[in-house]
Write an enzyme that holds these catalytic residues in place. Sequence first.
Site, PDB file in Angstrom:
ATOM      1  N   GLU A   1      61.213  66.937  34.220  1.00 53.50           N
ATOM      2  CA  GLU A   1      61.963  66.502  35.385  1.00 53.50           C
ATOM      3  C   GLU A   1      62.705  65.190  35.103  1.00 53.50           C
ATOM      4  OE1 GLU A   1      62.348  68.400  37.842  1.00 53.50           O
ATOM      5  OE2 GLU A   1      60.510  69.111  38.787  1.00 53.50           O
TER       6      GLU A   1
ATOM      7  N   ASN B   1      68.513  70.089  39.092  1.00 53.62           N
ATOM      8  CA  ASN B   1      68.451  68.642  38.866  1.00 53.62           C
ATOM      9  C   ASN B   1      68.504  68.294  37.382  1.00 53.62           C
ATOM     10  OD1 ASN B   1      65.933  69.377  37.953  1.00 53.62           O
ATOM     11  ND2 ASN B   1      64.770  68.124  39.409  1.00 53.62           N
TER      12      ASN B   1
END
Length: 239
Positions: free
Chosen positions: A143, A136
């Site tokens: 993140e 991702n």
Amino acid sequence: MKLIKANDYNDLSRKAANILSAQVILKPRSVLGLATGSSPIGVYKQLIEWYQKNDIDFSEVTTVNLDEYVGLAPENPQSYRYFMNHHFFNHINIDKTKTHVPNGIADDLEKECEAYNHLLDEVDGIDMQLLGIGLNGHIGFNEPDGEFEKLTHVVNLNASTIEANKRFFEKIEDVPKSAISMGIKSIMQAKHIVLIVSGQEKYDILKQSLFGPVTPHVPGSILQLHSHLTVIYSCGREL
């Protein structure tokens, strides 16, 4: 940005190890930023081999790791401290007191983050940072989010990251749901970043990170702005 296409994972590992070993040979007191996961294992294996041949000396090196799972003690086989000892530190002549990994079982995680930021200031910056990238686009455990986290922080791991890391645990329920991660600002302050990426499944996110918009929704995209980035990749296709 310098792009180096490797023939396969072994070639990638050797090319990255060459760069790290040159850094240590030219500056024995180097500060190395290190990564965990499957990507750097081959790099550490190659560096150990050269150490055993007396080609490289780690006795004056300082290391700082990117991250650690919250809730895992250093002796836990799935912790990143255990990973580093098992795959690297136990096999070279490094001073263990100069190897640093965030403490995932600290009583006060916020204070641990502050202490890690202070440590990064004390070592006067990272000379070379070894990085991988998640599916991702995460680097370290930064993140995808609405903004870039600058400094060391506690992060809740995305479902995709937990899914990707379940292979290291008996079952997905055992994968920690949070971690301590070095922030984007600290990573970007490294003098030289070496990004290693292996596997066809990483091709799209790597291309997006290097050539797409710079956005916190793809954390790795920030690397486009670094003045000394080397990317070594083996993804089956040219970028």
